[in-house]
Write a protein that holds these residues in place. Structure first.
Motif, PDB file in Angstrom:
ATOM      1  N   VAL A 150       0.823  -1.214   0.000  1.00  0.00           N
ATOM      2  CA  VAL A 150       0.000   0.000   0.000  1.00  0.00           C
ATOM      3  C   VAL A 150       0.856   1.262   0.000  1.00  0.00           C
ATOM      4  CG1 VAL A 150      -1.875  -1.184   1.190  1.00  0.00           C
ATOM      5  CG2 VAL A 150      -0.185   0.064   2.519  1.00  0.00           C
ATOM      6  N   ALA A 151       2.175   1.099   0.062  1.00  0.00           N
ATOM      7  CA  ALA A 151       3.056   2.270   0.151  1.00  0.00           C
ATOM      8  C   ALA A 151       2.913   3.187  -1.047  1.00  0.00           C
ATOM      9  CB  ALA A 151       4.512   1.811   0.293  1.00  0.00           C
ATOM     10  N   LYS A 152       2.615   2.608  -2.210  1.00  0.00           N
ATOM     11  CA  LYS A 152       2.505   3.438  -3.417  1.00  0.00           C
ATOM     12  C   LYS A 152       1.324   4.401  -3.341  1.00  0.00           C
ATOM     13  CE  LYS A 152      -0.243   0.077  -6.067  1.00  0.00           C
ATOM     14  NZ  LYS A 152      -0.481  -0.828  -4.946  1.00  0.00           N
ATOM     15  N   ASP A 153       0.358   4.102  -2.462  1.00  0.00           N
ATOM     16  CA  ASP A 153      -0.814   4.978  -2.320  1.00  0.00           C
ATOM     17  C   ASP A 153      -0.635   6.035  -1.237  1.00  0.00           C
ATOM     18  OD1 ASP A 153      -2.088   3.462  -4.259  1.00  0.00           O
ATOM     19  OD2 ASP A 153      -2.958   2.084  -2.795  1.00  0.00           O
ATOM     20  N   VAL A 154       0.512   6.030  -0.571  1.00  0.00           N
ATOM     21  CA  VAL A 154       0.757   6.979   0.518  1.00  0.00           C
ATOM     22  C   VAL A 154       1.373   8.256  -0.045  1.00  0.00           C
ATOM     23  CG1 VAL A 154       2.069   7.400   2.634  1.00  0.00           C
ATOM     24  CG2 VAL A 154       1.021   5.163   2.240  1.00  0.00           C
ATOM     25  N   GLN A 155       0.791   9.379   0.296  1.00  0.00           N
ATOM     26  CA  GLN A 155       1.310  10.687  -0.111  1.00  0.00           C
ATOM     27  C   GLN A 155       2.028  11.327   1.073  1.00  0.00           C
ATOM     28  OE1 GLN A 155       1.052  11.674  -3.303  1.00  0.00           O
ATOM     29  NE2 GLN A 155      -0.064   9.753  -3.720  1.00  0.00           N
ATOM     30  N   VAL A 156       3.263  11.791   0.845  1.00  0.00           N
ATOM     31  CA  VAL A 156       4.062  12.405   1.901  1.00  0.00           C
ATOM     32  C   VAL A 156       4.378  13.841   1.514  1.00  0.00           C
ATOM     33  CG1 VAL A 156       6.191  12.277   3.243  1.00  0.00           C
ATOM     34  CG2 VAL A 156       5.067  10.161   2.494  1.00  0.00           C
ATOM     35  N   SER A 157       3.982  14.785   2.359  1.00  0.00           N
ATOM     36  CA  SER A 157       4.240  16.199   2.095  1.00  0.00           C
ATOM     37  C   SER A 157       5.503  16.653   2.815  1.00  0.00           C
ATOM     38  CB  SER A 157       3.050  17.034   2.561  1.00  0.00           C
ATOM     39  OG  SER A 157       2.949  16.993   3.974  1.00  0.00           O
ATOM     40  N   LEU A 164      -3.256   2.935   6.947  1.00  0.00           N
ATOM     41  CA  LEU A 164      -4.064   2.665   5.762  1.00  0.00           C
ATOM     42  C   LEU A 164      -4.410   1.183   5.637  1.00  0.00           C
ATOM     43  CD1 LEU A 164      -5.296   3.813   3.157  1.00  0.00           C
ATOM     44  CD2 LEU A 164      -3.063   3.504   2.059  1.00  0.00           C
ATOM     45  N   ILE A 165      -3.511   0.336   6.111  1.00  0.00           N
ATOM     46  CA  ILE A 165      -3.686  -1.101   5.898  1.00  0.00           C
ATOM     47  C   ILE A 165      -4.913  -1.642   6.617  1.00  0.00           C
ATOM     48  CG2 ILE A 165      -2.350  -2.085   7.808  1.00  0.00           C
ATOM     49  CD1 ILE A 165      -0.957  -3.856   5.773  1.00  0.00           C
ATOM     50  N   GLY A 192      -9.147  -3.142  -8.226  1.00  0.00           N
ATOM     51  CA  GLY A 192      -7.712  -2.874  -8.314  1.00  0.00           C
ATOM     52  C   GLY A 192      -7.223  -1.781  -7.401  1.00  0.00           C
ATOM     53  N   ASP A 193      -8.108  -1.173  -6.597  1.00  0.00           N
ATOM     54  CA  ASP A 193      -7.680  -0.046  -5.764  1.00  0.00           C
ATOM     55  C   ASP A 193      -7.594  -0.401  -4.281  1.00  0.00           C
ATOM     56  OD1 ASP A 193     -10.349  -0.396  -5.319  1.00  0.00           O
ATOM     57  OD2 ASP A 193     -10.900   1.725  -5.428  1.00  0.00           O
ATOM     58  N   VAL A 194      -7.506  -1.698  -3.965  1.00  0.00           N
ATOM     59  CA  VAL A 194      -7.434  -2.070  -2.553  1.00  0.00           C
ATOM     60  C   VAL A 194      -5.999  -2.203  -2.071  1.00  0.00           C
ATOM     61  CG1 VAL A 194      -9.683  -3.168  -2.360  1.00  0.00           C
ATOM     62  CG2 VAL A 194      -7.740  -4.478  -3.218  1.00  0.00           C
ATOM     63  N   GLY A 195      -5.021  -2.042  -2.956  1.00  0.00           N
ATOM     64  CA  GLY A 195      -3.621  -2.011  -2.532  1.00  0.00           C
ATOM     65  C   GLY A 195      -3.024  -3.364  -2.232  1.00  0.00           C
ATOM     66  N   VAL A 196      -3.480  -4.402  -2.944  1.00  0.00           N
ATOM     67  CA  VAL A 196      -2.919  -5.727  -2.705  1.00  0.00           C
ATOM     68  C   VAL A 196      -1.970  -6.097  -3.834  1.00  0.00           C
ATOM     69  CG1 VAL A 196      -4.947  -6.498  -1.430  1.00  0.00           C
ATOM     70  CG2 VAL A 196      -4.811  -6.926  -3.884  1.00  0.00           C
ATOM     71  N   ALA A 197      -1.070  -7.021  -3.523  1.00  0.00           N
ATOM     72  CA  ALA A 197      -0.198  -7.620  -4.535  1.00  0.00           C
ATOM     73  C   ALA A 197      -0.727  -9.020  -4.811  1.00  0.00           C
ATOM     74  CB  ALA A 197       1.243  -7.678  -4.043  1.00  0.00           C
ATOM     75  N   ALA A 198      -0.922  -9.355  -6.066  1.00  0.00           N
ATOM     76  CA  ALA A 198      -1.429 -10.664  -6.450  1.00  0.00           C
ATOM     77  C   ALA A 198      -0.272 -11.563  -6.857  1.00  0.00           C
ATOM     78  CB  ALA A 198      -2.431 -10.533  -7.594  1.00  0.00           C
TER      79      ALA A 198
END
Length: 475
Positions: free
Chosen positions: A84-91, A225-226, A248-254
């Motif tokens: 899920v790290a790819k969905d995390v935004q860091v300012s 987020l997890i 496809g937006d639940v942040g899992v790896a298949a």
């Protein structure tokens, strides 16, 4: 709280029987000593070369050794901080806030090791410092300190704040390594010191720590987020979604592929399962616990060493049972195993001969011939028993004094004769005896609580109302 008060009161008066405590103490602390002869497999002579028929017969009689493992073709999804790290935004504000909270972790203070003599007055401190500067080593200075009524102290890798007196800390961090500065006075007395090692500190700037700060912010946000993603996944799977129909937006790896119970592919490489090692282990176990066609369910993996949470779901598409490998493919392994077994059998015959000779009246040394006899350390039923093979402990406590026994170990065989039985004396080990007595008292108290609770249930006859259960279980 009321229930605990009642049950604790019931157990409060429990006490173990003194006779029982003595018997348990004797059982746990009795020691048995034996003489032994080792017959290692490695010492056996090389057996005659086996024939082709012997090797093929061995191969046919041990199919489990020379078969492929069971393989399972699986599909799985993994929900972990890295997925899920790819969905995390860091300012930039996030990074600065993290820096303010953790910047102390990026600054390593200087540390120093020092030898110190604490003297009662200035004159003795000056005399000790003079002798030290003249070249005396630390051992000699400790002897001088004893004569002067001073106390030697060694402080290792301490920061300035960790020294017991501020004046001492300041003096230590002002002195060059290997020198003896003038004595310094504190509330503790007069300190004569010599710095033996300096470990420089290190301070990072915000820019130098940026990458590490970014990784920590991502990890923290991913952990938050997890849980949201896990709840959503659980709802989807409970509603009948398959792994293939998840959004496809639940942040899992298949992942999908074929693996064995050790997580290895048929090519002999680790299956590419993302996430921490604990998740990988749990996923593989779940895959081999499941039946083919079972619907997927979300499973929480054990926490990673850093505390990170992760989840997974797995389905089994196909099961490939073990298959015997052709003899030609495993001929070298078959020959090696046959030879090892022949050596093991040879040494088993030797050990059995020694055992029989002792039973017939010979001493262990006479029966062993050229093989050395050695005395084993004392063994107890419940101890670690260093130096005594674990396979031998149980048989030793089944013997009478002077009786022999024979056991097999991974390295070979041991023939042992019990030579002594040492009964423990509670008077010589009052702490150990008290531990046994207290443990028995706790056990009796627990039994009393259970008996009391059972009696209350029998008198009150509580019953479960299924309607209430159904109403609680309904979503």
């Amino acid at each position: 709280l009321l229930q605990q008060q009642i049950l604790q009161a019931v157990a409060a008066g429990a006490a173990g029987s003194g006779t029982m405590a003595h018997e348990v103490f004797a059982f746990q602390h009795e020691q048995r000593i034996a003489d032994a002869v080792d017959i290692p497999i490695a010492a056996a002579p090389e057996p005659p070369a086996p024939t082709q028929k012997q090797l093929e017969r061995w191969w046919a009689n041990h199919p489990d050794r020379y078969s492929t493992p069971e393989y399972r073709k699986i599909k799985a999804i993994v929900l972990a901080p890295e997925t899920v790290a790819k969905d995390v935004q860091v300012s930039e504000d996030d990074l600065k806030a993290e820096w303010e909270q953790r910047k102390g972790e990026f600054n390593t203070p200087e540390r120093r090791s020092v030898d110190v003599l604490l003297a009662p007055d200035e004159a003795k401190a000056e005399a000790l410092a003079k002798a030290w500067r003249a070249g005396a080593d630390w051992t000699a200075m400790q002897a001088e300190a004893a004569k002067a009524g001073a106390t030697p102290v060694e402080l290792t890798d301490a920061t300035q704040r960790e020294f017991p007196a501020p004046e001492l800390g300041a003096a230590v961090f002002a002195a060059p390594e290997g020198t003896v500065p003038p004595p310094v006075k504190s509330a503790l007395g007069w300190h004569v010191l010599k710095v033996t090692k300096i470990t420089p500190g290190h301070a990072q700037t915000f820019e130098q720590a940026r990458d590490a700060l970014h990784a920590r912010v991502v990890a923290d946000k991913a952990a938050d987020l997890i849980y949201d993603r896990a709840n959503r996944l659980d709802n989807l799977l409970s509603a009948g979604s398959t792994l293939e129909t998840l959004p496809g937006d639940v942040g899992v790896a298949a992942v999908s592929g074929t693996l064995d119970a050790e997580g290895m592919t048929p090519a002999g490489t680790p299956a590419p399962i993302p996430g921490p090692a604990v998740l990988r282990t749990a996923l593989v176990k779940a895959a081999f616990d499941a039946k083919q066609g079972d619907p997927p369910r979300l499973i929480q993996a054990p926490n990673a060493p850093d505390g990170a949470q992760s989840f997974f779901a797995v389905t089994v598409d196909a099961i490939e049972p073990p298959k015997p490998r052709p003899f030609a493919d495993v001929a070298a392994a078959v020959r090696k195993d046959w030879t090892l077994d022949a050596r093991r059998h040879e040494q088993e015959v030797v050990a059995a001969g020694i055992l029989t000779a002792v039973k017939d009246g010979k001493t262990l040394a006479e029966a062993a011939g050229k093989l050395p006899v050695h005395r084993l350390p004392p063994a107890t039923r419940t101890g670690a028993n260093d130096g005594v093979p674990p396979q031998l402990v149980g048989p030793l406590f089944a013997l009478k004094k002077g009786e022999p026994t024979m056991v097999e170990t991974p390295e070979g065989f041991i023939v042992a004769v019990l030579t002594a039985i040492e009964e423990p004396d509670p008077g010589k080990d009052p702490i150990g005896y008290a531990e046994v007595r207290d443990a028995l008292a706790r056990a009796v108290g627990s039994d009393m609580q259970q008996i009391y609770a059972s009696a209350v249930r029998d008198r009150a006859e509580p019953r479960i109302d299924p309607h209430v259960v159904d109403s609680l279980a309904t979503p």
